[in-house]
Design an enzyme around this catalytic site. Structure first.
Site, mmCIF file in Angstrom:
data_model
loop_
_atom_site.group_PDB
_atom_site.id
_atom_site.type_symbol
_atom_site.label_atom_id
_atom_site.label_comp_id
_atom_site.label_asym_id
_atom_site.label_seq_id
_atom_site.Cartn_x
_atom_site.Cartn_y
_atom_site.Cartn_z
ATOM 1 N N ASP A 236 31.337 73.477 71.340
ATOM 2 C CA ASP A 236 30.590 72.887 70.213
ATOM 3 C C ASP A 236 29.408 72.031 70.703
ATOM 4 O O ASP A 236 28.268 72.233 70.285
ATOM 5 C CB ASP A 236 31.514 72.018 69.353
ATOM 6 C CG ASP A 236 32.381 72.839 68.407
ATOM 7 O OD1 ASP A 236 31.985 73.962 68.054
ATOM 8 O OD2 ASP A 236 33.455 72.351 68.014
ATOM 9 N N LYS B 151 42.466 72.281 66.968
ATOM 10 C CA LYS B 151 41.641 72.006 68.154
ATOM 11 C C LYS B 151 42.241 70.976 69.119
ATOM 12 O O LYS B 151 41.975 71.028 70.311
ATOM 13 C CB LYS B 151 40.256 71.497 67.721
ATOM 14 C CG LYS B 151 39.352 72.579 67.148
ATOM 15 C CD LYS B 151 37.965 72.020 66.876
ATOM 16 C CE LYS B 151 37.062 73.073 66.274
ATOM 17 N NZ LYS B 151 35.685 72.604 66.119
HETATM 18 P P1 NDP Z 1 35.589 65.256 61.040
HETATM 19 O O1 NDP Z 1 36.394 65.219 59.813
HETATM 20 O O2 NDP Z 1 36.261 65.226 62.382
HETATM 21 O O3 NDP Z 1 34.568 63.988 61.030
HETATM 22 C C1 NDP Z 1 33.791 63.688 59.891
HETATM 23 C C2 NDP Z 1 32.834 62.531 60.203
HETATM 24 O O4 NDP Z 1 32.016 62.334 59.059
HETATM 25 C C3 NDP Z 1 33.524 61.203 60.475
HETATM 26 O O5 NDP Z 1 32.744 60.458 61.386
HETATM 27 C C4 NDP Z 1 33.517 60.539 59.085
HETATM 28 O O6 NDP Z 1 33.557 59.130 59.158
HETATM 29 C C5 NDP Z 1 32.164 60.991 58.589
HETATM 30 N N1 NDP Z 1 32.062 61.023 57.122
HETATM 31 C C6 NDP Z 1 32.506 61.989 56.279
HETATM 32 N N2 NDP Z 1 32.196 61.684 55.012
HETATM 33 C C7 NDP Z 1 31.553 60.497 55.043
HETATM 34 C C8 NDP Z 1 30.968 59.657 54.050
HETATM 35 N N3 NDP Z 1 30.989 59.989 52.752
HETATM 36 N N4 NDP Z 1 30.380 58.512 54.448
HETATM 37 C C9 NDP Z 1 30.334 58.160 55.757
HETATM 38 N N5 NDP Z 1 30.858 58.918 56.747
HETATM 39 C C10 NDP Z 1 31.455 60.072 56.399
HETATM 40 O O7 NDP Z 1 34.652 66.507 60.906
HETATM 41 P P2 NDP Z 1 33.904 67.334 62.063
HETATM 42 O O8 NDP Z 1 33.315 66.381 63.032
HETATM 43 O O9 NDP Z 1 34.792 68.405 62.554
HETATM 44 O O10 NDP Z 1 32.750 68.040 61.216
HETATM 45 C C11 NDP Z 1 31.625 67.314 60.758
HETATM 46 C C12 NDP Z 1 30.560 68.296 60.336
HETATM 47 O O11 NDP Z 1 30.133 69.028 61.476
HETATM 48 C C13 NDP Z 1 31.032 69.327 59.299
HETATM 49 O O12 NDP Z 1 30.062 69.398 58.294
HETATM 50 C C14 NDP Z 1 31.068 70.622 60.080
HETATM 51 O O13 NDP Z 1 30.702 71.718 59.272
HETATM 52 C C15 NDP Z 1 30.013 70.377 61.128
HETATM 53 N N6 NDP Z 1 30.204 71.176 62.342
HETATM 54 C C16 NDP Z 1 29.200 71.987 62.715
HETATM 55 C C17 NDP Z 1 29.306 72.745 63.837
HETATM 56 C C18 NDP Z 1 28.184 73.648 64.206
HETATM 57 O O14 NDP Z 1 28.366 74.455 65.106
HETATM 58 N N7 NDP Z 1 27.037 73.552 63.553
HETATM 59 C C19 NDP Z 1 30.493 72.690 64.709
HETATM 60 C C20 NDP Z 1 31.500 71.763 64.241
HETATM 61 C C21 NDP Z 1 31.347 71.051 63.088
HETATM 62 P P3 NDP Z 1 34.959 58.323 59.255
HETATM 63 O O15 NDP Z 1 35.347 58.289 60.705
HETATM 64 O O16 NDP Z 1 34.601 56.977 58.733
HETATM 65 O O17 NDP Z 1 35.938 59.060 58.393
#
Ligand code: NDP
Length: 287
Positions: free
Chosen positions: A109, A73
């Site tokens: 998105d 992306k």
């Molecule tokens: P990224 O990997 O870019 O970001 C993940 C985020 O989650 C970060 O802010 C990370 O924090 C946080 N995170 C993950 N695990 C933990 C934890 N255990 N404790 C605290 N913070 C946590 O992922 P995406 O943004 O691409 O995706 C996130 C979710 O969104 C996914 O579940 C995906 O399926 C969903 N999604 C849904 C869409 C839809 O159309 N419904 C479209 C796109 C995504 P940190 O910065 O600290 O690592």
């Protein structure tokens, strides 16, 4: 002699690595069938080192467009001819549309989230106070689109400063909304001023269906709209907690459907059959 047929399908699809479990094609193909158009949505596995060639392939095969998913992306930006303003702010493109030989990058998105907010929850972002948990790709898209759609105040609550701080700074600098970063280090209590609360982390995603963000669930009020981006399972443990506090909830399946519907409209010019697309996904996910 009968009339000659046109047997050539129009092509769209998704580039990702891995790609096999991506459900977008299921809903797009269901939509093409319902619309009666001869279009195909292909899931194409593209390794990062071949992304440039694959993008050239969109032109070579005269594909109408392509979706980008993990890990392409951000990388794709450098291979495109134009990028929409919101996709540039988000820093990521999930949809490309081809106009003659020009490839134009978009991000649907966050727009999908806004449409779900408006059409499923019947709420306008205008003037609202939002709190977004997370600062990854989904959170960035939602934060930018909420701000561009007129949200008043956006709080970014994130575990890592490295991702949270720049997102809040971007909203402050490039949009009319006010943003604030809060470093998420312990159980967080949601301020009573919040209208829209969104889990935009991957916490609760299958198979970790019992996981919930570390917030004080008793700080959720019945007046709040509580949203999750996780599409599978759509009824997350987080949304269950919100329902127990009588809050209205919005699941991530709506966002997934609408981001696809917006891409379909960009490619075909047609209104997407929303209910058909949602049903196709629910069936694929087994709900
Ligand atoms: P990224 O990997 O870019 O970001 C993940 C985020 O989650 C970060 O802010 C990370 O924090 C946080 N995170 C993950 N695990 C933990 C934890 N255990 N404790 C605290 N913070 C946590 O992922 P995406 O943004 O691409 O995706 C996130 C979710 O969104 C996914 O579940 C995906 O399926 C969903 N999604 C849904 C869409 C839809 O159309 N419904 C479209 C796109 C995504 P940190 O910065 O600290 O690592």
């Amino acid at each position: 002699m009968g009339t000659k047929g046109n047997y050539k399908a129009e092509l769209v699809g998704a580039f990702g690595y891995p790609i096999a479990e991506n459900p977008t094609g299921i809903m797009q193909e269901a939509a093409f069938q319902a619309l009666g158009i001869n279009w195909r949505y292909l899931l194409i596995e593209v390794q990062p080192r071949y992304l440039k060639d694959a993008i050239q392939g969109v032109r070579a095969f005269q594909m109408r467009g392509i979706n980008l998913t993990i890990p392409h992306k951000v990388e794709v930006l450098k291979y495109l001819d134009q990028v929409s303003e919101d996709a540039r702010l988000i820093g990521a493109v999930n949809t490309v549309r081809r106009v003659e030989d020009q490839l134009i990058g978009e991000n649907t998105d966050g727009k999908g989230f806004i449409r779900s907010l408006q059409e499923d929850a019947r709420i306008s972002p205008q003037g609202k106070n939002a709190l977004i948990i997370g600062a990854g790709g989904a959170a960035r898209a939602i934060a930018v689109e909420l701000a561009l759609a007129g949200a008043k105040h956006v709080i970014i609550l994130n575990r890592s400063k490295e991702r949270g701080e720049p997102l809040a700074a971007l909203i402050n600098e490039k949009t009319s909304a006010q943003a604030e970063f809060i470093h998420w280090q312990s159980t967080f209590s949601i301020p009573s001023s919040i209208d829209i609360l969104i889990n935009a982390t991957s916490i609760g995603l299958y198979p970790n269906v019992n996981e919930k963000p570390n917030i004080d669930f008793n700080s959720i009020r019945a007046s709040m709209l509580v949203c999750d981006v996780i599409p599978n399972p759509p009824q997350t443990a987080f949304l269950d907690e919100a329902k127990k506090r009588k809050a209205t909830t919005l699941d991530g399946l709506g966002m997934l459907v609408y981001q696809g519907a917006i891409a379909l409209k960009m490619w075909t010019g047609l209104e997407a059959p929303i209910a058909v697309m949602r049903q196709a996904l629910e069936k694929a996910f087994g709900y």
